[in-house]
Design an enzyme around this catalytic site. Sequence first.
Site: not given
Ligand SMILES: C[C@H](CCC(=O)NCC(=O)O)[C@H]1CC[C@H]2[C@@H]3[C@H](O)C[C@@H]4C[C@H](O)CC[C@]4(C)[C@H]3CC[C@]12C
Length: 325
Positions: A2, A16, A79
């Site tokens: 991200c 973002r 992440n």
């Molecule tokens: C995975 C992404 C970050 C994007 C990224 O860097 N992705 C992939 C990678 O590098 O491998 C993060 C950003 C916000 C996160 C979410 C948010 O923190 C809200 C929520 C928090 C819970 O503890 C887990 C699920 C949940 C729903 C999270 C899932 C993972 C997310 C969606």
Amino acid sequence: MCTSVIYQAGDSYFGRNLDLEVSLGQQVVITPRDMVLNFRELPTLEHHYAIIGMAIVRDNYPLYFDGINEKGVGIAGLNFDGPAHYFPVQEGKKNIASFELVPYILAQASSVAEAKELLTNANIANINFSEKMHAAPLHWIVADKTGASITVESTTAGLNVYDNPVGVLTNNPQFPDQLVNLSNYQSVSPADPQNTLAPDTTLPVYSRGFGSRFLPGGMDSESRFVKAAFAKMHAPVGNNEVENITNYFHILQSVEQQKGLDEVGPNTYEYTIYSDGSNLSKGIFYYRTYDNNQINAVDMHKENLASTTLITYPINDQQKIEYQN
Ligand SMILES: C[C@H](CCC(=O)NCC(=O)O)[C@H]1CC[C@H]2[C@@H]3[C@H](O)C[C@@H]4C[C@H](O)CC[C@]4(C)[C@H]3CC[C@]12C
């Protein structure tokens, strides 16, 4: 992966790219001022600043990926798999579950300075949202309408709150190492280079854009950090809101992950599911998605922010082509 960026153009814009291989069903979610916010280890907040951002809602709780508040503070979770480490609940500390950090900050901070204050003596506690939804390994960028920003990282060394002089965050490595890596690219420029290599020899500048020849272009987080920093630092300031938000999305698009370019498993590709950018002064949340290039907007001030229940907007994911004949 991200990328998150703050861009100053009179007003400040923060948002973002959310890059992932699956969409989690996120929506635009407004948490009004009087919606009760419960925390696992901290006192309940009955009244607080209103929040708008991208989230999924579970058990009537907004799990924000990123968002802003009505005071012009924004935060995004990115992440940070590997270095991220959350600790057991610690006596005498402000214990914040990782999924609570976005509402914790946005509900109470009217500036980055206040966010820093809220993070003193804090512990990011390793509490899962539920049996099914475990804590995600994240780090965070917090920014405000003055353009100030910080990076928040919880590692085995403890909680670090760094001033973020670049106003950019991607993923690994740890933030100080990203800045060291950025040093390697300080001669990258929009202008043509000086021939300091062999000043007495005529070396042709055979292409436009020669000053950015050594700009990295990979999908990896170090490359995106450098490229987004370059794009942001040299982005023009627009004359109005439409020009500014257009510029903002161009900055994010400079590090967009196209489908097919970042294979994270056999035949599985991470891509930029959505990009968002908010005007921190006006409380307008703009977004586009991979499938819909149109910029969509939700203005928090057009809602009743004094209410008690979440307001949600489904993502507008349909591509609109304006046929001209
Ligand atoms: C995975 C992404 C970050 C994007 C990224 O860097 N992705 C992939 C990678 O590098 O491998 C993060 C950003 C916000 C996160 C979410 C948010 O923190 C809200 C929520 C928090 C819970 O503890 C887990 C699920 C949940 C729903 C999270 C899932 C993972 C997310 C969606």
